[in-house]
Write a protein that holds these residues in place. Structure first.
Motif, PDB file in Angstrom:
ATOM      1  N   GLY A 188       0.802  -1.206   0.000  1.00 19.52           N
ATOM      2  CA  GLY A 188       0.000   0.000   0.000  1.00 19.52           C
ATOM      3  C   GLY A 188       0.841   1.265   0.000  1.00 19.52           C
ATOM      4  N   LYS A 189       1.940   1.261   0.744  1.00 21.80           N
ATOM      5  CA  LYS A 189       2.783   2.449   0.804  1.00 21.80           C
ATOM      6  C   LYS A 189       3.384   2.754  -0.557  1.00 21.80           C
ATOM      7  CE  LYS A 189       5.133   2.897   4.478  1.00 21.80           C
ATOM      8  NZ  LYS A 189       6.138   2.731   5.553  1.00 21.80           N
ATOM      9  N   GLU A 190       3.760   1.704  -1.306  1.00 15.08           N
ATOM     10  CA  GLU A 190       4.298   1.916  -2.645  1.00 15.08           C
ATOM     11  C   GLU A 190       3.214   2.399  -3.603  1.00 15.08           C
ATOM     12  OE1 GLU A 190       7.684  -1.587  -2.471  1.00 15.08           O
ATOM     13  OE2 GLU A 190       5.803  -1.882  -3.559  1.00 15.08           O
ATOM     14  N   CYS A 191       2.011   1.877  -3.422  1.00 16.19           N
ATOM     15  CA  CYS A 191       0.925   2.229  -4.333  1.00 16.19           C
ATOM     16  C   CYS A 191       0.551   3.689  -4.207  1.00 16.19           C
ATOM     17  CB  CYS A 191      -0.291   1.343  -4.045  1.00 16.19           C
ATOM     18  SG  CYS A 191      -1.623   1.544  -5.225  1.00 16.19           S
ATOM     19  N   ARG A 192       0.728   4.259  -3.017  1.00 14.00           N
ATOM     20  CA  ARG A 192       0.336   5.656  -2.818  1.00 14.00           C
ATOM     21  C   ARG A 192       1.214   6.602  -3.622  1.00 14.00           C
ATOM     22  NH1 ARG A 192      -0.902   3.893   2.549  1.00 14.00           N
ATOM     23  NH2 ARG A 192       1.182   4.365   3.319  1.00 14.00           N
ATOM     24  N   ARG A 193       2.338   6.110  -4.113  1.00 13.55           N
ATOM     25  CA  ARG A 193       3.178   6.960  -4.956  1.00 13.55           C
ATOM     26  C   ARG A 193       2.672   7.004  -6.389  1.00 13.55           C
ATOM     27  NH1 ARG A 193       7.723   4.525  -2.124  1.00 13.55           N
ATOM     28  NH2 ARG A 193       8.159   3.222  -3.953  1.00 13.55           N
ATOM     29  N   ALA A 194       1.649   6.227  -6.679  1.00 15.71           N
ATOM     30  CA  ALA A 194       1.003   6.231  -8.005  1.00 15.71           C
ATOM     31  C   ALA A 194       1.983   5.818  -9.093  1.00 15.71           C
ATOM     32  CB  ALA A 194       0.403   7.593  -8.329  1.00 15.71           C
ATOM     33  N   ASP A 195       1.998   4.528  -9.389  1.00 17.83           N
ATOM     34  CA  ASP A 195       2.886   3.979 -10.409  1.00 17.83           C
ATOM     35  C   ASP A 195       2.365   4.308 -11.797  1.00 17.83           C
ATOM     36  OD1 ASP A 195       5.095   2.968  -9.319  1.00 17.83           O
ATOM     37  OD2 ASP A 195       4.376   0.929  -9.085  1.00 17.83           O
ATOM     38  N   MET A 210      -4.730  16.130 -16.779  1.00 17.75           N
ATOM     39  CA  MET A 210      -4.037  16.902 -15.752  1.00 17.75           C
ATOM     40  C   MET A 210      -4.819  16.892 -14.453  1.00 17.75           C
ATOM     41  SD  MET A 210      -2.760  20.125 -18.087  1.00 17.75           S
ATOM     42  CE  MET A 210      -2.134  21.041 -16.693  1.00 17.75           C
ATOM     43  N   ALA A 211      -6.134  17.041 -14.552  1.00 20.39           N
ATOM     44  CA  ALA A 211      -6.966  17.043 -13.348  1.00 20.39           C
ATOM     45  C   ALA A 211      -6.962  15.678 -12.667  1.00 20.39           C
ATOM     46  CB  ALA A 211      -8.391  17.455 -13.709  1.00 20.39           C
ATOM     47  N   MET A 212      -7.015  14.591 -13.461  1.00 19.74           N
ATOM     48  CA  MET A 212      -7.045  13.254 -12.869  1.00 19.74           C
ATOM     49  C   MET A 212      -5.704  12.893 -12.224  1.00 19.74           C
ATOM     50  SD  MET A 212     -10.017  12.045 -13.002  1.00 19.74           S
ATOM     51  CE  MET A 212      -9.588  10.394 -12.438  1.00 19.74           C
ATOM     52  N   GLN A 213      -4.601  13.342 -12.798  1.00 20.69           N
ATOM     53  CA  GLN A 213      -3.296  13.086 -12.178  1.00 20.69           C
ATOM     54  C   GLN A 213      -3.183  13.816 -10.846  1.00 20.69           C
ATOM     55  OE1 GLN A 213       0.139  13.626 -14.625  1.00 20.69           O
ATOM     56  NE2 GLN A 213      -0.597  12.311 -16.275  1.00 20.69           N
ATOM     57  N   TRP A 232      -3.503  -0.038  -7.826  1.00 17.30           N
ATOM     58  CA  TRP A 232      -4.318   1.058  -8.358  1.00 17.30           C
ATOM     59  C   TRP A 232      -3.901   1.270  -9.802  1.00 17.30           C
ATOM     60  CZ3 TRP A 232      -7.860   4.929  -6.521  1.00 17.30           C
ATOM     61  CH2 TRP A 232      -8.005   6.039  -7.370  1.00 17.30           C
ATOM     62  N   VAL A 233      -4.773   0.939 -10.743  1.00 10.43           N
ATOM     63  CA  VAL A 233      -4.493   1.103 -12.171  1.00 10.43           C
ATOM     64  C   VAL A 233      -5.635   1.899 -12.779  1.00 10.43           C
ATOM     65  CG1 VAL A 233      -4.120  -0.050 -14.373  1.00 10.43           C
ATOM     66  CG2 VAL A 233      -3.256  -1.096 -12.266  1.00 10.43           C
ATOM     67  N   ARG A 234      -5.320   3.019 -13.415  1.00 12.45           N
ATOM     68  CA  ARG A 234      -6.352   3.882 -13.985  1.00 12.45           C
ATOM     69  C   ARG A 234      -6.239   3.919 -15.494  1.00 12.45           C
ATOM     70  NH1 ARG A 234      -6.464   9.153 -15.632  1.00 12.45           N
ATOM     71  NH2 ARG A 234      -4.368   9.514 -14.799  1.00 12.45           N
ATOM     72  N   CYS A 235      -7.377   3.825 -16.162  1.00 12.56           N
ATOM     73  CA  CYS A 235      -7.480   4.000 -17.611  1.00 12.56           C
ATOM     74  C   CYS A 235      -8.530   5.087 -17.849  1.00 12.56           C
ATOM     75  CB  CYS A 235      -7.863   2.697 -18.293  1.00 12.56           C
ATOM     76  SG  CYS A 235      -8.090   2.832 -20.083  1.00 12.56           S
ATOM     77  N   VAL A 236      -8.084   6.305 -18.101  1.00 13.96           N
ATOM     78  CA  VAL A 236      -8.939   7.484 -18.248  1.00 13.96           C
ATOM     79  C   VAL A 236      -9.701   7.712 -16.944  1.00 13.96           C
ATOM     80  CG1 VAL A 236     -10.577   8.685 -19.731  1.00 13.96           C
ATOM     81  CG2 VAL A 236      -9.131   6.901 -20.705  1.00 13.96           C
ATOM     82  N   ASP A 237     -10.983   7.330 -16.877  1.00 11.28           N
ATOM     83  CA  ASP A 237     -11.738   7.527 -15.645  1.00 11.28           C
ATOM     84  C   ASP A 237     -12.182   6.202 -15.021  1.00 11.28           C
ATOM     85  OD1 ASP A 237     -13.494   6.866 -17.618  1.00 11.28           O
ATOM     86  OD2 ASP A 237     -14.996   8.371 -17.128  1.00 11.28           O
ATOM     87  N   ASP A 238     -11.634   5.094 -15.500  1.00 15.08           N
ATOM     88  CA  ASP A 238     -11.893   3.782 -14.908  1.00 15.08           C
ATOM     89  C   ASP A 238     -10.676   3.362 -14.095  1.00 15.08           C
ATOM     90  OD1 ASP A 238     -14.489   3.227 -16.037  1.00 15.08           O
ATOM     91  OD2 ASP A 238     -13.494   3.017 -17.960  1.00 15.08           O
ATOM     92  N   LEU A 246     -13.898  -9.935 -12.833  1.00 18.50           N
ATOM     93  CA  LEU A 246     -14.227  -8.514 -12.860  1.00 18.50           C
ATOM     94  C   LEU A 246     -13.803  -7.935 -14.205  1.00 18.50           C
ATOM     95  CD1 LEU A 246     -15.290  -6.048 -11.279  1.00 18.50           C
ATOM     96  CD2 LEU A 246     -12.941  -5.599 -10.576  1.00 18.50           C
ATOM     97  N   PRO A 247     -14.746  -7.374 -14.979  1.00 18.52           N
ATOM     98  CA  PRO A 247     -14.378  -6.792 -16.275  1.00 18.52           C
ATOM     99  C   PRO A 247     -13.772  -5.406 -16.123  1.00 18.52           C
ATOM    100  CG  PRO A 247     -16.747  -6.617 -15.944  1.00 18.52           C
ATOM    101  CD  PRO A 247     -16.206  -7.377 -14.763  1.00 18.52           C
ATOM    102  N   PHE A 248     -12.731  -5.143 -16.881  1.00 16.01           N
ATOM    103  CA  PHE A 248     -12.111  -3.845 -17.020  1.00 16.01           C
ATOM    104  C   PHE A 248     -12.200  -3.531 -18.509  1.00 16.01           C
ATOM    105  CE2 PHE A 248      -8.316  -0.933 -16.360  1.00 16.01           C
ATOM    106  CZ  PHE A 248      -8.980  -0.109 -15.467  1.00 16.01           C
ATOM    107  N   PRO A 249     -11.996  -2.277 -18.962  1.00 18.31           N
ATOM    108  CA  PRO A 249     -12.166  -1.967 -20.386  1.00 18.31           C
ATOM    109  C   PRO A 249     -11.472  -2.956 -21.311  1.00 18.31           C
ATOM    110  CG  PRO A 249     -11.816   0.057 -19.165  1.00 18.31           C
ATOM    111  CD  PRO A 249     -11.690  -1.065 -18.180  1.00 18.31           C
TER     112      PRO A 249
END
Length: 268
Positions: A3-10, A68-71, A88-94, A130-133
């Motif tokens: 979790g501590k590593e994930c908070r740095r946003a990979d 920019m806003a999402m980052q 934590w993996v983000r694709c646009v707004d998913d 679980l489906p992701f895009p």
């Protein structure tokens, strides 16, 4: 991933300095304000509406502003994320998240409490899936496997091979969708199943077996870094049979010809 590593946003961040980014952001804001009347006005059933919240619809600057806003939003949220957040993996707004089940709802409240304009909904796994895009993620104990995911309403209709389109476009459909199979399928069983389904779909859309075999077995030819060379391009209307032959001449002079199927060569 702890979790501590994930908070740095990979995630990949821009290397542009804060000063240049600020000037770019100011320029984008000025562009939006000068074109506010034309971009942010919406005509619907003879009534003119005005968009008051969010980025301009159908404007190219909206993509930049949104990312920019999402980052910035990620950086603020991940600082307060619980230690059980493993991924934590983000694709646009998913966003795809791996964490303890009991902490999912409080974390959702945390996400939705940061900004009233950014609200998330939660979808939990069912039967360890679980489906992701475009991807179906399956959990096997502590291991995640992936395969192609399509909605039940998907018709498997592609660009028909008998349509009046450049052959290069039809080949590109095969190459692109096969590349997705190669990248997404993480097990041999899922790869074989998708390969069989892949061939059936293209056969139903009129593609010859020779075309499918050729472009699914060909190794990609990709040049990386500064070694890439960009040839000048010219866009010409497409006429079946004639445009493919005419495309040979500009290639001799280092010019790439782009065929446009939407612009037809009209007969006299």
């Amino acid at each position: 991933m702890r979790g501590k590593e994930c908070r740095r946003a990979d995630v990949d961040r821009s290397k542009v300095s804060k000063g240049k980014m600020g000037r770019l952001f100011q320029r984008l804001i000025e562009t939006r304000e000068t074109s506010e009347t034309s971009i942010r006005s919406i005509l619907f059933l003879q009534d003119v509406g005005h968009q008051k919240v969010g980025t301009p619809m159908a404007s190219p600057i909206s993509v930049v502003l949104t990312e920019m806003a999402m980052q910035r939003y990620e950086e603020e949220v991940l600082v307060d994320a619980p230690p059980s957040l493993k991924l934590w993996v983000r694709c646009v707004d998913d966003v795809f998240v791996v964490m303890r089940k009991g902490e999912a709802e409080p974390f959702l409240d945390l996400l939705n409490g940061k900004n009233e304009a950014i609200q998330f909904e939660i979808e939990k796994e069912e039967n360890e899936r679980l489906p992701f895009p475009d991807i179906m993620v399956k959990r096997n104990g502590a291991t995640l496997t992936t395969r192609i995911y399509t909605k039940g309403t998907h018709t498997n209709r592609l660009l028909d091979y008998n349509r009046c389109h450049p052959v290069a476009h039809k080949r590109s459909v095969v190459k692109t969708l096969w590349s997705r199979v190669e990248k997404v399928c993480s097990t041999d069983d899922s790869w074989r199943e998708e390969r069989s389904h892949f061939k059936k779909v293209f056969r139903d859309n009129g593609y010859p077996n020779s075309v499918v075999r050729r472009w699914t077995t060909q190794q990609p030819n990709v040049e990386i870094g500064d070694n890439r060379r960009y040839a000048p391009r010219v866009t010409v209307p497409y006429q079946e049979g004639a445009s493919e032959i005419a495309a040979r001449f500009p290639r001799k002079h280092g010019v790439e010809e782009v065929l446009n199927p939407e612009t037809r060569c009209m007969e006299p």
